[in-house]
Design a protein around this motif. Structure first.
Motif, PDB file in Angstrom:
ATOM      1  N   ALA A  14       3.766  -7.372   5.852  1.00 61.70           N
ATOM      2  CA  ALA A  14       3.721  -6.731   4.533  1.00 61.70           C
ATOM      3  C   ALA A  14       3.838  -7.799   3.455  1.00 61.70           C
ATOM      4  CB  ALA A  14       4.842  -5.715   4.408  1.00 61.70           C
ATOM      5  N   GLY A  15       2.998  -7.651   2.424  1.00 65.95           N
ATOM      6  CA  GLY A  15       2.952  -8.644   1.357  1.00 65.95           C
ATOM      7  C   GLY A  15       1.908  -9.716   1.572  1.00 65.95           C
ATOM      8  N   GLY A  16       1.368  -9.777   2.777  1.00 68.46           N
ATOM      9  CA  GLY A  16       0.373 -10.781   3.092  1.00 68.46           C
ATOM     10  C   GLY A  16      -1.031 -10.369   2.681  1.00 68.46           C
ATOM     11  N   VAL A  40      -6.990   6.215   9.992  1.00 69.55           N
ATOM     12  CA  VAL A  40      -5.904   6.147  10.954  1.00 69.55           C
ATOM     13  C   VAL A  40      -6.022   7.356  11.861  1.00 69.55           C
ATOM     14  CG1 VAL A  40      -4.393   4.840   9.432  1.00 69.55           C
ATOM     15  CG2 VAL A  40      -4.313   7.346   9.402  1.00 69.55           C
ATOM     16  N   PRO A  41      -5.489   7.268  13.081  1.00 69.43           N
ATOM     17  CA  PRO A  41      -5.604   8.392  14.025  1.00 69.43           C
ATOM     18  C   PRO A  41      -5.059   9.686  13.427  1.00 69.43           C
ATOM     19  CG  PRO A  41      -4.826   6.450  15.154  1.00 69.43           C
ATOM     20  CD  PRO A  41      -4.832   6.107  13.690  1.00 69.43           C
ATOM     21  N   LEU A  86      -0.502  -6.572   0.975  1.00 71.91           N
ATOM     22  CA  LEU A  86      -0.712  -5.495   1.937  1.00 71.91           C
ATOM     23  C   LEU A  86       0.575  -4.749   2.224  1.00 71.91           C
ATOM     24  CD1 LEU A  86      -3.257  -7.291   4.218  1.00 71.91           C
ATOM     25  CD2 LEU A  86      -3.602  -5.030   3.224  1.00 71.91           C
ATOM     26  N   LYS A  87       0.416  -3.447   2.440  1.00 71.04           N
ATOM     27  CA  LYS A  87       1.526  -2.556   2.731  1.00 71.04           C
ATOM     28  C   LYS A  87       1.288  -1.891   4.074  1.00 71.04           C
ATOM     29  CE  LYS A  87       1.668  -1.268  -2.179  1.00 71.04           C
ATOM     30  NZ  LYS A  87       1.585  -0.128  -3.130  1.00 71.04           N
ATOM     31  N   PRO A  88       2.339  -1.394   4.723  1.00 73.46           N
ATOM     32  CA  PRO A  88       2.133  -0.665   5.984  1.00 73.46           C
ATOM     33  C   PRO A  88       1.166   0.512   5.822  1.00 73.46           C
ATOM     34  CG  PRO A  88       4.427  -1.247   5.743  1.00 73.46           C
ATOM     35  CD  PRO A  88       3.760  -1.647   4.458  1.00 73.46           C
ATOM     36  N   SER A 121       2.665  -5.206   9.435  1.00 76.26           N
ATOM     37  CA  SER A 121       4.030  -5.036   9.933  1.00 76.26           C
ATOM     38  C   SER A 121       5.012  -5.074   8.766  1.00 76.26           C
ATOM     39  CB  SER A 121       4.361  -6.138  10.930  1.00 76.26           C
ATOM     40  OG  SER A 121       4.343  -7.400  10.294  1.00 76.26           O
ATOM     41  N   SER A 122       6.005  -4.220   8.848  1.00 71.79           N
ATOM     42  CA  SER A 122       6.990  -4.140   7.750  1.00 71.79           C
ATOM     43  C   SER A 122       8.159  -5.067   8.016  1.00 71.79           C
ATOM     44  CB  SER A 122       7.469  -2.703   7.588  1.00 71.79           C
ATOM     45  OG  SER A 122       7.999  -2.232   8.794  1.00 71.79           O
TER      46      SER A 122
END
Length: 122
Positions: A14-16, A40-41, A86-88, A121-122
């Motif tokens: 996250a944050g990347g 997403v599924p 980026l966020k989860p 990933s968080s």
């Protein structure tokens, strides 16, 4: 017959940031509007960003505005999606699509890639 191929997905914290690319295979899409969707599924395919054939017009979902940037290569045939902060919630399979109009509805896009997975990933 695969007409669009996505690259650049992967795992990021996250944050990347990640940069997705979408390249044509077997034909050109210079005169087409291009779009990124994600899924997403268990959920419907979600509009992320779109760009006109010239690159002069863009559209973004509110959830990614200010963090994602869609662009076209100099030859207008390749499309990129720069994803920052980026966020989860940004996780999913990202699909590239080509259509005749810059719109948000997936039903308007004729050509699709097979998708690339983005995991945050968080």
């Amino acid at each position: 017959q695969v007409l669009l191929v996505e690259f650049g997905g992967g795992l990021v914290q996250a944050g990347g940031s990640l940069r997705l690319s979408c390249a044509p295979s077997g034909r050109t899409f210079r005169s087409y509007a291009m779009c990124w969707f994600r899924q997403v599924p268990g959920k419907e395919r979600e509009f992320v960003a779109a760009i006109s054939w010239s690159g002069g017009s863009t559209d973004y979902a509110d959830s990614v505005k200010g963090r994602f940037t869609i662009s076209r290569g100099n030859a207008k045939n390749t499309v990129y999606l720069q994803m920052n902060s980026l966020k989860p919630d940004d996780m999913g399979v990202y699909y590239c699509a080509a259509g005749t109009r810059l719109v948000r509805g997936p039903e308007e896009y004729t050509y699709w890639g097979q998708g690339t997975q983005v995991t945050v990933s968080s």
